[in-house]
Each structure stands twice: as C-alpha cells, then as structure tokens.
Design an enzyme around this catalytic site. Structure first.
Site, PDB file in Angstrom:
ATOM      1  N   LYS A   1       0.944  -1.176   0.087  1.00 18.79           N
ATOM      2  CA  LYS A   1       0.107   0.053  -0.151  1.00 18.79           C
ATOM      3  C   LYS A   1       0.927   1.242   0.040  1.00 18.79           C
ATOM      4  CE  LYS A   1      -3.668   2.183   2.784  1.00 18.79           C
ATOM      5  NZ  LYS A   1      -4.547   1.863   3.842  1.00 18.79           N
TER       6      LYS A   1
ATOM      7  N   SER B   1      -9.720   2.137   2.941  1.00 13.76           N
ATOM      8  CA  SER B   1      -8.792   2.725   2.137  1.00 13.76           C
ATOM      9  C   SER B   1      -7.757   1.874   1.254  1.00 13.76           C
ATOM     10  CB  SER B   1      -7.966   3.814   3.066  1.00 13.76           C
ATOM     11  OG  SER B   1      -7.231   3.113   3.931  1.00 13.76           O
TER      12      SER B   1
ATOM     13  N   SER C   1      -9.822  -0.443   7.138  1.00 19.06           N
ATOM     14  CA  SER C   1      -9.122  -0.326   5.952  1.00 19.06           C
ATOM     15  C   SER C   1      -8.401  -1.445   5.408  1.00 19.06           C
ATOM     16  CB  SER C   1      -8.133   0.929   5.779  1.00 19.06           C
ATOM     17  OG  SER C   1      -8.912   2.101   5.438  1.00 19.06           O
TER      18      SER C   1
HETATM   19  N1  GLN Z   1     -12.948   4.422   6.404  1.00 17.04           N
HETATM   20  C1  GLN Z   1     -12.354   4.993   7.721  1.00 17.04           C
HETATM   21  C2  GLN Z   1     -12.044   6.271   7.418  1.00 17.04           C
HETATM   22  O1  GLN Z   1     -12.429   6.753   6.379  1.00 17.04           O
HETATM   23  C3  GLN Z   1     -11.286   4.080   8.141  1.00 17.04           C
HETATM   24  C4  GLN Z   1     -10.128   4.401   7.215  1.00 17.04           C
HETATM   25  C5  GLN Z   1      -9.015   3.464   7.702  1.00 17.04           C
HETATM   26  O2  GLN Z   1      -8.925   2.415   8.350  1.00 17.04           O
HETATM   27  N2  GLN Z   1      -7.895   3.740   7.286  1.00 17.04           N
HETATM   28  O3  GLN Z   1     -11.405   6.891   8.405  1.00 17.04           O
END
Ligand code: GLN
Length: 496
Positions: free
Chosen positions: A79, A154, A178
C-alpha cells in the site's frame, strides 16, 4: 503451467519455488505482464519493473545456494502509505508528489528480508482516509467483481489487486477498517492485528493511536505467513508491543482440546453481538453471514449471544479521535520538508496556505478542520475528552463479551460494495458504513475479514472475526478451519 501461475497463493507459490517447479523470475515476469494488462483497475500507483526483476533474480540465487523460506521469491506489493527508499511514496496524495523516502518502513524491510519481491506500490485513499478508494488523488480503483463498483478502502488497491490475482498478497493498513472492509468488498482475506503487533515506523501516520498494518491475501493461511514476517517488536516505534516473534502459521494447525478432524473448532465459543445484526443490515449480507456462522457451528463452534451496547457510538467517537490525530499528524506537510510546494507565494504563511490548499484533497481538508475544531480550547473537553472516555468504555464492553466467548463474529460492513460515485455528495453516509469495523479499532483488538458468500449483484460478502488482544493465532486458526471446509475464498471474479 504459466497460464495458471497467477492462481497460486503465497503458500502454494512457496512450495512450488521450493520444489523448483517455478522460479521467482518466472512468476515475477508473469505477474508484471498481468498487472500491465489489467491497468484499467487502477490498483497500482507505481510498478517496480526493473527492481522486481532484480529482487526475483536475487531470490532465485538465494534458493540456488540452498536457502529456503516460505516467502523467498514471492511477489507482493505495498500500500502506498508505507515509505520505500527505492520507489516513490505518495499516500494517495498530491502533497507527496515527487517525495522519496530516505528509508524503508519496518514492515517493508522485514518482508524484503524474508525475500519477497516488490511489484510496486498500491493505490489507496489519500492518507488512508476513506472507505472506497475514491479519495485517492490519483485515480479511483475499480472492483474486479464489477468495475462500476468501489473495491472498498482505504486499502482498495491492495484488495483489488489480490482479488484480480495480479499478485498473491499485499500489505494494507487499518485505522478504522481499511484492511477488513476492502477485503470484504473485494472477496479476499485480510487481518488487522492487535495495535502494536506490526511496527508503524515508516507507515505514514493518519491516526497514530489506531493505525495498524496487516496483510491482504487469498486465505488465512497466506495471511499467517505474511503476518509472521511483518510483525514483531521494533524499537523505532514506541507503541510497538514487546513480545517475542510469533509463528502464526504454526497456530493454524495447533489442535484445540477436544477437537477432531471433522470438528476442529469444538469448544470454541463465538459471540454474536446483537448490535451487529440491526434491522438496517442488508438482507443479502445478513444471509451470507448467518450461513457462514452455521458453517462455523458445523465445525464444532458454539454461537452465543453477546452485546456491544456502544456500537453505534463508535462512529462519532472515531470521527472525533481520528480527525483530531490526523490534524496534528498532517501538520508536517507544510511545503518545507516533503513533496509538493506551491510554485507562487508571498511570505512563509502564504506558502504554507497555498501548498496545503493545493496539495490536500477535500476529505483530508474536512478532517483537518474537524480535528482542529475538536482539539481547540473550549471544545477539547466537550468533544475530544468525551470521545476518549467513550473509547475506554467501548474497550471495556469487549472485555465483558470475552468473558462469555473466545471470538466475536459479525458482518464487516452493512452492505456489499457500492457504486463508484454513489456516496460522493454524502461523506457521512460513508462514515456510517464503518459501524462494524470501528469498535475493534477503537479497542485496539485484532480483527479479520474472510470471504463468506455473495450478495446483491453477485458481490462478495465478508465475515468479520474479532479476537481478544494478541489472539491473532486463534483468529487465523478459526478462519483457516472455515476455509478448509468452504471455497468462497477460491472464487474468482469473471474475466480474471
Ligand atoms: N473508513 C475509515 C475512515 O475513513 C477507516 C479508514 C482506515 O481504516 N484507514 O477513516
């Protein structure tokens, strides 16, 4: 054999490499060509063509010299939130365009030391803020099961690339879901370990008290192999857990007391929080999850009713704490130290303002503003402190559950993957969809997502399993038993 090379998972690849049936050069060449032919998915932000071939050659040489290792010569990608010395790192943001890190993140370095081959860097929401990958400043990622839908986020590039068999495994990060949510949306397996298991050194910080790294792969077995290499104490991360290195792969075959071959989960109590099955849960998701739970019961597990009464509150709590930490973490992107700087500006303050106005996307700006607000004098007590108190209560609720069960299960997300653009005008709708992943994040507990069936539009549905602190082995063991008895994780999207 070459046509089917990409269908091999990490464990199978390791065995094929060990037995000399293929070389790392062969699989690397095959996967580089495959990523190029599926570039329309938008999974990669950068492809490491030459570097990957050199690493593959080095891995083959190590094997030729007699060395063995489950990951030696296995290709993967990271990532783009992990910094890498030899490849650009953007965190999905324009503000880091052109940035080159002087060092590798610990997770990257450990996987490299295990002999993995880095195929490139994977697309993600900007600074990991999002649930659909649509907040990437570069390109949206398409879901291989339906290109008109999001892959989740994400870690959307990681999930899509694994689902499309562009690579056997990828790294991801999970702050509020994420790893688990994109794994669920894209039909792959992912694990977020206990906070502190994987080093955050070199992982670009979003919300430091929540951020954790973990693998996304085809199966629990493959995740176990990756996690064993990625995890472990790191003195360069002050929140790294001081524990001996774990062999998560060995945990897969550790027999439970009273278990038999047909009932490997005998005696395992799985708690179902009633708040994880609300009336608003989509029927297709509930159906698949309940069927998977029956599958776990057939393997010997007992299902028990438990309660996580503050599940709904985890949304406002997370969306105060995460932006608060983000607003502080992202202050370092000021045009002086990293990446982008505005071309034209007046004084220093003007340079900061223009650089940040140009460099950050809308969602990141929204969170910096929310975070700055909740941390400001007069609001700190009313919002931030209250959220911290609730966070502790959410963690306590889990401990009350774990008095009654060994693992907790439920859906990962309230629906299957939505369509690209569907939630564009309503960021809060996306926040609400994080309801089932946020509680474990706030508590710092390990959680995983495994393919459990299909719902509306033929889209994958994930089953979430949550364990107590440092019970990754138990999570992976249960998930592996489930995958030995089901084939959801082996299904391929059409055309791949
Ligand atoms: N969807 C969550 C956010 O927008 C989690 C994102 C994540 O785990 N990086 O913050």
């Amino acid at each position: 054999m070459s046509a089917a090379l990409h269908t091999l998972g990490v464990a199978e690849l390791g065995r094929s490499l060990d037995e000399g049936r293929i070389s790392s050069i062969e699989i690397t060449t095959h996967l580089l060509a495959r990523s190029a032919s599926h570039s329309d998915l938008g999974a990669f932000l950068c492809v490491n063509e030459e570097g990957a071939m050199a690493q593959a050659r080095a891995a083959d040489a190590r094997r030729a010299a007699g060395e063995r290792g489950a990951l030696l010569g296995v290709p993967l990608a990271h990532k783009d939130i992990f910094v890498t010395e030899s490849l650009p790192t953007t965190a999905g943001s324009k503000i880091l365009a052109g940035y080159r890190s002087p060092f590798d993140a610990t997770v990257v370095a450990r996987l490299a030391a295990a002999g993995t081959v880095t195929l490139g860097k994977l697309n993600c929401d900007e600074f990991a803020m999002g649930s659909s990958n649509e907040n990437s400043a570069y390109a949206p990622v398409r879901n291989p099961w339906d290109r008109t839908r999001v892959p989740g986020g994400s870690s959307g590039g990681s999930a899509a690339a694994v689902a499309a068999r562009l690579l056997p495994a990828a790294t991801g990060t999970d702050t509020g879901g994420s790893i688990r949510q994109p794994a669920s949306f894209s039909g792959v397996t992912g694990i977020k370990p206990t906070y502190g298991v994987c080093s955050r050194y070199g992982m670009i910080a979003f919300a430091s008290s929540l951020d954790q790294a973990g693998p996304l792969a085809r199966s629990a077995e493959d995740c176990a192999l990756l996690l064993s290499a990625m995890s472990g104490f790191d003195e360069r991360d002050s929140t790294s857990a001081q524990r001996p290195r774990q062999d998560y792969h060995a945990a897969l075959s550790t027999a439970r007391e009273g278990a038999t071959a047909a009932r490997p989960l005998a005696g395992l109590r799985i708690g179902l929080p009633r708040e994880f099955f609300p009336a608003a849960l989509a029927a297709d998701v509930e159906g698949a999850v309940r069927a998977a739970l029956q599958g776990l019961e057939r393997l010997g597990a007992t299902l028990v009713d438990v309660s996580l009464p503050r599940t709904e509150l985890s949304i406002p709590v997370y969306y105060i704490i995460a932006p608060a930490e983000a607003s502080s973490n992202l202050s370092r992107f000021d045009g002086v130290r990293y990446g982008h700087r505005a071309a034209k500006y007046g004084d220093l303050m003007d340079m900061y303002k223009k650089t940040r106005a140009e460099g950050f996307g809308a969602e990141v700006k929204r969170r910096i503003m929310i975070g700055t607000y909740v941390l400001s004098h007069g609001y700190y007590d009313a919002y931030y402190l209250q959220a911290q108190k609730l966070r502790r209560m959410i963690a306590d609720d889990f401990q009350a559950c774990f008095a009654q069960c060994d693992l907790i299960a439920g859906p990962v997300a309230p629906s299957v993957a939505w369509r690209l653009g569907e939630k564009d005008d309503d960021p809060v709708a996306a926040y609400l969809a994080d309801i089932f992943t946020l509680p474990a994040s706030l508590a710092g507990l390990p959680g995983m997502s495994l393919p459990a069936g299909f719902g509306e539009g033929g889209m994958p549905v994930g089953l979430q399993l949550i364990g107590n602190y440092f019970h990754e082995g138990a999570l992976l063991h249960a998930a592996h038993a489930f995958q030995q008895a089901s084939d959801w994780h082996r299904r391929l999207p059409q055309g791949f």
